[in-house]
Design an enzyme around this catalytic site. Structure first.
Site, PDB file in Angstrom:
ATOM      1  N   ASN A  10       0.717  -1.699   0.153  1.00 26.57           N
ATOM      2  CA  ASN A  10      -0.116  -0.130   0.456  1.00 26.57           C
ATOM      3  C   ASN A  10       0.821   1.776  -0.389  1.00 26.57           C
ATOM      4  OD1 ASN A  10      -1.863   2.042   0.676  1.00 26.57           O
ATOM      5  ND2 ASN A  10      -2.336   0.872   2.165  1.00 26.57           N
ATOM      6  N   TRP A  11       1.318   1.347  -1.165  1.00 24.08           N
ATOM      7  CA  TRP A  11       2.156   2.893  -1.390  1.00 24.08           C
ATOM      8  C   TRP A  11       1.310   4.169  -0.536  1.00 24.08           C
ATOM      9  CZ3 TRP A  11       3.479   2.192  -7.223  1.00 24.08           C
ATOM     10  CH2 TRP A  11       4.857   1.261  -6.786  1.00 24.08           C
ATOM     11  N   HIS A  98      -9.386   1.231   5.048  1.00 25.48           N
ATOM     12  CA  HIS A  98      -8.003   1.503   5.675  1.00 25.48           C
ATOM     13  C   HIS A  98      -8.526   2.503   6.362  1.00 25.48           C
ATOM     14  CE1 HIS A  98      -4.436   2.768   6.407  1.00 25.48           C
ATOM     15  NE2 HIS A  98      -3.731   1.591   5.107  1.00 25.48           N
ATOM     16  N   GLU A 100      -6.791   4.845   7.325  1.00 26.52           N
ATOM     17  CA  GLU A 100      -6.879   6.293   7.108  1.00 26.52           C
ATOM     18  C   GLU A 100      -8.273   6.534   6.976  1.00 26.52           C
ATOM     19  OE1 GLU A 100      -2.730   5.596   5.101  1.00 26.52           O
ATOM     20  OE2 GLU A 100      -2.242   4.930   7.617  1.00 26.52           O
ATOM     21  N   GLY A 176       2.352   2.790  10.689  1.00 26.88           N
ATOM     22  CA  GLY A 176       3.339   4.128  10.794  1.00 26.88           C
ATOM     23  C   GLY A 176       4.395   4.142  12.166  1.00 26.88           C
ATOM     24  N   SER A 215       3.507  -1.645  10.112  1.00 21.67           N
ATOM     25  CA  SER A 215       4.793  -0.911  10.918  1.00 21.67           C
ATOM     26  C   SER A 215       5.359  -2.345   9.746  1.00 21.67           C
ATOM     27  CB  SER A 215       5.668  -1.232  11.976  1.00 21.67           C
ATOM     28  OG  SER A 215       4.680   0.670  12.583  1.00 21.67           O
ATOM     29  N   GLY A 236       3.080  -0.865   4.448  1.00 20.46           N
ATOM     30  CA  GLY A 236       2.769   0.692   4.152  1.00 20.46           C
ATOM     31  C   GLY A 236       4.169   1.030   3.761  1.00 20.46           C
ATOM     32  N   GLY A 237       5.020   1.447   4.617  1.00 20.72           N
ATOM     33  CA  GLY A 237       6.318   2.423   4.671  1.00 20.72           C
ATOM     34  C   GLY A 237       7.787   1.495   3.545  1.00 20.72           C
TER      35      GLY A 237
HETATM   36  P1  13P Z   1       2.881   0.553   7.748  1.00 24.19           P
HETATM   37  O1  13P Z   1       3.297  -0.829   7.212  1.00 24.19           O
HETATM   38  O2  13P Z   1       3.724   2.489   7.276  1.00 24.19           O
HETATM   39  O3  13P Z   1       3.128   0.854   8.781  1.00 24.19           O
HETATM   40  O4  13P Z   1       1.632   1.271   7.206  1.00 24.19           O
HETATM   41  C1  13P Z   1       0.704  -0.194   7.381  1.00 24.19           C
HETATM   42  C2  13P Z   1      -0.682   0.047   7.181  1.00 24.19           C
HETATM   43  O5  13P Z   1      -1.584   0.920   6.809  1.00 24.19           O
HETATM   44  C3  13P Z   1      -0.919  -0.724   5.237  1.00 24.19           C
HETATM   45  O6  13P Z   1      -1.690  -0.602   4.619  1.00 24.19           O
END
Ligand code: 13P
Length: 257
Positions: A10-11, A98, A100, A176, A215, A236-237
């Site tokens: 997930n960028w 998600h 977010e 994150g 994470s 994500g990251g």
């Molecule tokens: P991180 O891997 O950056 O913590 O993000 C997780 C995420 O929200 C993937 O959808």
């Protein structure tokens, strides 16, 4: 439990169109000669880059996913993007619900469920995100939150649909932040998700896959790969760097083989 692994990148709102295209070209270059059986990789770029990325990946084993969808096929919905359009643009998966989106854009369980159904109808496999906040965990409300979020989706899941059921357990406090859930606890929640699906749609219980997100890095992914109730990760990251992404896949493959 040996279901095919799903690794989803997930960028979020990162990378220009050019950077997105360069990443997947590099991914294909590095993967040459390397077969990764039983692991499906899904790259979820921004919606603007999706079509270009999908064209580059079209002949490859790497799939493309959207980070969000809107409900409906067409209509007066300014700024909205339907799952049907995303499918036409080359997506086969879509992240739905998600945290977010739930937190920043006010998406509730009902809307998330409607989005998941719309994905199924549009031949996209929804990767439905569920997870508790830190406050909810501290209040002992984790299981209730997860069961509520999963039930909301399964109660409207189309009866005849053959689409895979994929949930991503993403504790909000782990996204994150560098904090990861304990793998055994992630496995326990995965069991709860499966049981909740079973309660609503018993015939689907065996085909449910649960991913862990929050994470995940190449340094910590092995513990999640060791947890047999997890079928992959939503990253994500650590997915933003192609080398790091490939290391995540390699570690998962090594642990599971
Ligand atoms: P991180 O891997 O950056 O913590 O993000 C997780 C995420 O929200 C993937 O959808």
């Amino acid at each position: 439990m040996n279901q095919p692994t799903l690794m989803v990148a997930n960028w979020k709102m990162h990378k220009t169109v050019d950077q997105s295209r360069a990443y997947v070209r590099e991914l294909l270059r590095r993967r040459q000669g390397e077969t990764i059986p039983s692991i499906t990789e899904v790259i979820c770029p921004t919606v603007v880059a999706l079509w270009g990325v999908a064209r580059i990946l079209a002949e490859s084993e790497v799939a493309v996913g959207a980070q969000n969808v809107d409900v409906g096929r067409e209509g007066a919905h300014t700024g909205a993007v339907s799952p049907y359009l995303l499918h036409e643009a080359g997506a086969h998966y879509a992240i739905v619900g998600h945290s977010e989106r739930r937190q920043l854009y006010g998406e509730d369980d009902e809307l998330v469920a409607a989005k998941a159904v719309e994905c199924v109808n549009a031949q996209l496999i929804p990767v439905v995100c569920v997870g508790e906040s830190r406050e909810e965990r501290e209040a002992g409300a984790t299981d209730g939150v997860i069961a509520r979020q999963v039930s909301a989706v399964m109660s409207v899941w189309p009866d005849g649909a053959s689409a895979d059921v994929v949930f991503a357990y993403e504790p909000i406090w782990a996204i994150g932040t560098g904090l990861v859930a304990d793998a055994a606890e992630a496995g326990r929640v995965a069991r709860l998700i499966r049981d909740t699906v079973h309660a609503s749609q018993p015939q689907r219980q065996d085909s449910v896959r649960v991913l862990y997100g929050g994470s995940v890095t190449r340094e910590n992914i092995a513990q999640f790969a060791q947890e047999s109730l997890l079928s992959g990760a939503l990253v994500g990251g650590a997915s933003l760097d192609v080398g790091h992404w490939m290391d995540l896949i390699r570690v998962w493959k090594e642990v599971r083989s």
